[in-house]
Design a protein around this motif. Structure first.
Motif, PDB file in Angstrom:
ATOM      1  N   GLU A 939       0.840  -1.190   0.000  1.00  0.00           N
ATOM      2  CA  GLU A 939       0.000   0.000   0.000  1.00  0.00           C
ATOM      3  C   GLU A 939       0.877   1.243   0.000  1.00  0.00           C
ATOM      4  O   GLU A 939       2.005   1.232   0.498  1.00  0.00           O
ATOM      5  CB  GLU A 939      -0.918  -0.005   1.220  1.00  0.00           C
ATOM      6  N   THR A 942       1.779   6.816   3.658  1.00  0.00           N
ATOM      7  CA  THR A 942       1.002   8.010   3.988  1.00  0.00           C
ATOM      8  C   THR A 942       1.698   8.800   5.087  1.00  0.00           C
ATOM      9  O   THR A 942       2.577   8.279   5.803  1.00  0.00           O
ATOM     10  CB  THR A 942      -0.406   7.633   4.475  1.00  0.00           C
ATOM     11  N   ASP A 945       1.368   7.170   8.417  1.00  0.00           N
ATOM     12  CA  ASP A 945       2.371   6.137   8.703  1.00  0.00           C
ATOM     13  C   ASP A 945       3.630   6.763   9.289  1.00  0.00           C
ATOM     14  O   ASP A 945       4.210   6.245  10.260  1.00  0.00           O
ATOM     15  CB  ASP A 945       2.720   5.375   7.419  1.00  0.00           C
ATOM     16  N   ARG A 994       8.045  10.683  -4.070  1.00  0.00           N
ATOM     17  CA  ARG A 994       7.126  11.434  -3.227  1.00  0.00           C
ATOM     18  C   ARG A 994       7.900  11.895  -2.005  1.00  0.00           C
ATOM     19  O   ARG A 994       8.710  11.133  -1.464  1.00  0.00           O
ATOM     20  CB  ARG A 994       5.923  10.570  -2.825  1.00  0.00           C
ATOM     21  N   TRP A 996       7.884  13.976   1.860  1.00  0.00           N
ATOM     22  CA  TRP A 996       7.197  14.565   3.009  1.00  0.00           C
ATOM     23  C   TRP A 996       8.216  15.386   3.797  1.00  0.00           C
ATOM     24  O   TRP A 996       9.404  15.000   3.892  1.00  0.00           O
ATOM     25  CB  TRP A 996       6.612  13.490   3.928  1.00  0.00           C
ATOM     26  N   GLN A1007       2.993  16.302   3.062  1.00  0.00           N
ATOM     27  CA  GLN A1007       3.537  15.969   1.746  1.00  0.00           C
ATOM     28  C   GLN A1007       3.910  17.238   0.994  1.00  0.00           C
ATOM     29  O   GLN A1007       3.167  18.219   0.975  1.00  0.00           O
ATOM     30  CB  GLN A1007       2.525  15.161   0.928  1.00  0.00           C
TER      31      GLN A1007
END
Length: 1009
Positions: A939, A942, A945, A994, A996, A1007
């Motif tokens: 998955e 996020t 997480d 990606r 963060w 993000q």
């Protein structure tokens, strides 16, 4: 001699009929009562039958054996073709293999119980391997198991050539073992399927004697090591008595039945051929070398199940069998115990295994009423199914559907008591004997740990002047067990005597080109047998091996290693044009010493081809003495780092021996174990742990030829690997890969290595719950060696190995980058769970100890910094915090990257993790950055997480940025390489990335868009 018909008539009175009587009422003969007449007739018939048995060894049955032709005759076997004149059209050939202790007539004992006759009637073409009687054959008593497997393989070729069809390989008892081994040796070539009757595969299953399997294994090793069977054989009469002694009740019962029926010829004749076969005619002598090989490979080391046995020095594993298998199991079989016969499912995971269970003992599987009514019809149905002519009958089922939870016969202990009672031995005595055996077994288990004491004692005795080296330990093993296998590579097994001869020849080659004791000789080779023999030869000569990394800056490493000689394989000889001031030679690549130069590859000018040197022509100089190295001498130069950061590591013989003996002790390596390395030979893990541990422990070692999961499992099964060594993430592809058939019931007991990330460690133990992890830590310099021997705390480095350097965690000032000292200038030992610098006590006499830290904890002490930060938990275990050089000095204070690595690695979706420092121009200071890759089909990561796992860290330890990247580069030894990511600076979102960032509250992640 009286005919059988006449004898039948004579037996009439004893079978209920009456002779013509004369007048006189109840008298059969004038003056004699009828009962007395019958008794006299019975005595007369008994005496006649006894006389025939004594004179001829049994009763004459007038039964004829099935006709056969000898289709081929070789030195080790004859190939019989039964009913050659009447082979049914389109018949499937079946090759029947007897066990070594029985003659080939086991397949044709009598017309009513003949396997070949039954199969012929079913339209099958029977062929039989006849090993003959070894005591009557030239060289028969010197045959090995290998000779018999090669004989069966040759027979397969001949049957295929004669019939044009694939063969059904079928064997009884050990003959079935030969069928399995031959099919694996041939990789299934020309084999349609396998049918085995009561053939053992797992020697840890209950034995036909009341002795624990591990005790039997130890006795087998002792017998083989004693050399008792080297030039001896077991005669046929002894084999027969041994077989009967293991089934005393049945033996006594059969003998009594025969004696009680001696008057009744008709009652005896149907079983007479079978009785004669078991009583004398069917047994053969057993060659000593064959027994020794059986004990060594399949009793002491259980290689039928685990793999790694060799046929003519070619490695074989039953895991290579990919043809269907039918195993015939006897419910009361004590020789081919059901548990042992069914183990073929575990040994051959790629094969479809079927089973038919028969209510019979060992001999009854192929001879007797059950064989006639069940066995041969089942085999015939099997072959019809294989030809697509009929469905499988209901009594042949997939083996994995058989309920094996309930034993098919009493336990070994119960059987021992029952047999003892039948023989008139009191139950109390049997119980006492069993208890005594149990006590001996408990003592043997208690002796397992002391077995490692000699290695620990040797560690403690290593002084700078102690003679110790790789070459010396190899020579010790060659003297101890010259015929044992030293190492495995590809499909070949290399024995101790061959390795010693090859190493000695390479020593002569090195001397021939001018290498001298003390020289630094660079080795530039891919993983191959020549690389190992060259490194061992350099050690035996007394020189220093400089292990170059093929994918690094060779010129730089030659200079850092101080090498004046380079020996490479032919593939790397082209690099000689880039190097000046050294002599370059080539070793390996095939071709006989002193052979035709045209058969060798073309080499650059000035490169010496050592394969063309005839070692017999080299005269060793006066200065040469084998294995002159002392513990304080430099044995190897290894390299770490990349590019301008490349650093040479000088490994003394003491340091190598500490790792080698420590690995052998901590991993409990013993002769017969196989340690399999997933790293190349030039890496410290392979050299110090895999090779070192195997040589020090008398085990075998093997090195992977590729790093893909399929090759990994093929080689694990082929080598019979009990231990797999790793470094960093080298097991990652195996752990992440889809299930592989070969991994089911694999032989691996332990993963041993260093640097495994905690999340990979956790996944590895979840996927392979029967495997423990032994994590080592060895300082780049100095002699600090730690090991997590229990494997219960993933991520921990454990404690110091016995006999290695004492270590302490000293209080360390991260900001000032130095030890914390009190007003007296002395340091202090860090508190529990306090991060500090790991120090290792050094011997000032060690010339390679460098400049030690003195007066750390008390005046006059001497320590060496490992350069790594550790903390000690409340249980005394040590945890690695990372290198001092990795500390990131942020505006908020020093940050330790390992905290972020541990925390992010706990997210199930995360695969690889790195953390490092970069300069953030916007902030005007360095910041901590983490990068992760995700597991396939995981998955998406996020912010929640990140908040959940990083919230557990102190604020200063939280990474300022976290990015998901497509890949993280790995070094050749599988360590995640973060320098490339660091060079890109502060991460920015992009294709496949990606990002963060830590929010202003220093708690949550947001993000970056």
């Amino acid at each position: 001699m009286t005919t059988s018909d006449e004898r039948t008539d004579e037996l009439a009175p004893s079978t209920g009929t009456t002779e013509p009587t004369r007048r006189g009422g109840g008298r059969g003969i004038v003056g004699m009562p009828a009962a007395a007449a019958r008794y006299a007739s019975r005595v007369r018939h008994t005496a006649r039958n006894v006389a025939e048995v004594v004179r001829f060894g049994g009763l004459e049955t007038d039964e004829e054996n099935s006709p056969f032709d000898v289709a081929a005759e070789r030195t080790t076997y004859r190939l019989r073709h039964y009913f050659a004149a009447s082979v049914p059209a389109d018949a499937t050939p079946i090759l029947l293999i007897p066990p070594l202790m029985m003659t080939a007539e086991v397949w044709d004992v009598s017309p009513t119980t003949s396997a070949v006759a039954a199969l012929h009637e079913a339209g099958i073409d029977p062929w039989v391997v006849d090993f003959g009687r070894p005591d009557h054959e030239p060289g028969g008593l010197q045959r090995t198991l290998t000779d018999h497997v090669l004989a069966v393989s040759d027979a397969v070729d001949r049957v295929v050539a004669a019939t044009g069809r694939k063969v059904v390989l079928s064997g009884y008892s050990q003959g079935g073992m030969f069928a399995y081994q031959t099919a694996a040796y041939r990789r299934g070539k020309d084999v349609d399927s396998i049918v085995a009757f009561g053939s053992p595969v797992d020697t840890t299953a209950p034995l036909p004697i009341p002795i624990a399997p591990d005790v039997a294994a130890r006795l087998a090793r002792e017998i083989v090591d004693s050399g008792l069977l080297r030039n001896r054989a077991v005669p046929g009469w002894f084999v027969r008595l041994g077989f009967k002694a293991l089934s005393p009740a049945k033996t006594v019962q059969g003998r009594m039945h025969f004696l009680m029926q001696l008057h009744d010829r008709d009652a005896l004749l149907p079983r007479e051929k079978q009785r004669q076969f078991l009583d004398s005619a069917g047994w053969t002598a057993y060659s000593g070398p064959a027994i020794a090989e059986l004990l060594e490979q399949f009793v002491a080391h259980n290689r039928m199940l685990e793999g790694g046995f060799d046929i003519d020095d070619e490695l074989v594993t039953l895991a290579d069998i990919d043809v269907p298998v039918l195993t015939v199991v006897g419910s009361s079989d004590t020789f081919g115990h059901p548990d042992s016969a069914r183990a073929i499912r575990r040994a051959a995971p790629r094969a479809e295994v079927y089973e038919v269970t028969i209510n019979a003992g060992h001999f009854g599987l192929v001879v007797g009423s059950n064989a006639t009514t069940i066995t041969w019809p089942a085999v015939s149905a099997w072959i019809d199914w294989r030809r697509g002519r009929a469905p499988l009958p209901d009594d042949i089922v997939m083996a994995d559907t058989v309920d094996t939870s309930k034993p098919l016969r009493p336990t070994t202990a119960a059987t021992a008591i029952a047999q003892a009672t039948e023989l008139g031995i009191g139950v109390g005595r049997a119980v006492f004997t069993s208890a005594r055996r149990a006590s001996r077994l408990a003592r043997s288990i208690a002796r397992e740990a002391p077995a490692q004491l000699p290695k620990i004692a040797r560690i403690q005795q290593l002084e700078p002047a102690t003679r110790i080296s790789l070459g010396l330990l190899l020579d010790e093993q060659a003297r101890r067990a010259p015929s044992d296998i030293a190492f495995l590579f590809g499909d070949r097994a290399h024995r101790q005597w061959d390795v010693k001869a090859r190493v000695d020849n390479v020593v002569r080659g090195l001397v021939s080109i001018g290498v001298h004791q003390g020289d630094h000789v660079a080795v530039l080779m891919d993983t191959r047998p020549s690389a190992f023999t060259l490194i061992a030869a350099i050690s035996r000569l007394g020189a220093t091996a400089v292990l170059l990394r093929p994918d690094s800056d060779v010129v730089r490493e030659i200079r850092l290693g101080g090498a004046t000689w380079v020996v490479s394989d032919p593939e790397h000889a082209g690099a000689s044009d880039e190097v000046d001031g050294v002599t370059w030679a080539v070793l390996g690549g095939g071709g006989p010493a002193g052979g035709d130069a045209t058969a060798r590859p073309d080499l650059p000018d000035g490169v010496v081809d050592m394969e063309l040197i005839d070692p017999d022509e080299v005269v060793l100089p006066a200065w040469y003495g084998a294995n002159p190295h002392r513990a304080g001498d430099v044995a190897f130069v290894l390299f770490t780092g990349e590019g301008g950061g490349t650093k040479a590591l000088h490994i003394t013989n003491r340091r190598w021996a500490l790792s080698a003996l420590g690995t052998a002790s901590a991993a409990s390596l013993r002769p017969g174990d196989t340690i399999f390395s997933t790293t190349p030979i030039h890496h410290s893990s392979a050299l110090l742990m895999t090779i070192g541990g195997a040589v020090a422990g008398g085990a075998r070692f093997a090195i992977a030829s590729a790093d893909d999961p399929d090759t990994f499992w093929q080689e694990v099964r082929r080598y019979g690997a009990t231990h797999v060594s790793y470094t960093w993430t080298s097991l990652r592809t195996v752990v992440n890969a889809p299930p592989n058939p070969a991994e089911h019931h694999h032989p691996v007991r332990m993963f041993i290595g260093s640097g495994m990330p905690r999340n990979l460690w956790r996944r590895a133990t979840e996927r392979f719950p029967t495997v423990t992890v032994l994590e080592f830590y060895a300082s780049a310099e100095g002699e600090a060696i730690l090991a997590n021997v229990t494997g219960r705390t993933p991520g921990s480095m454990g404690r110091s190995l016995p006999g290695t350097a004492e270590v302490r965690v000293a209080g360390f000032d991260l900001q000032a980058n130095r030890l914390q000292r009190d007003e007296n200038g002395l340091g202090r030992e860090a508190e529990v769970d306090e991060l500090g610098l790991l120090l290792a006590r050094v011997d000032p006499r060690d010339s390679f100890a460098g400049v030690p830290l003195r007066g750390v904890f008390e005046a006059g002490d001497a320590w060496r910094s490992t350069g790594d930060l550790f903390l000690r938990d409340e249980n005394g275990d040590l945890w690695l915090g990372g290198a001092v050089a990795e500390v990131v000095h942020t505006a908020a204070g020093p940050a330790i990257p390992s905290g972020a690595r541990f925390a992010l690695g706990s997210i199930p979706a995360v695969d690889l993790v790195v953390a490092y420092g970069v300069h953030d121009a916007d902030r005007g200071s360095d910041v901590l950055v983490a990068a992760v890759t995700l597991r396939e089909d995981a998955e998406a990561l996020t912010a929640a997480d990140l908040d959940r796992v990083l919230d557990k860290l102190p604020v200063v330890m939280r990474p300022r940025y976290v990015q998901v990247v497509p890949t993280i580069p790995l070094t050749t030894w599988h360590r995640p390489h973060w320098r490339t990511l660091q060079a890109k600076g502060v991460p920015r979102p992009g294709r496949g990335r990606r990002v963060w960032a830590l929010a202003a509250d220093d708690v949550h992640y947001e993000q970056v868009t």
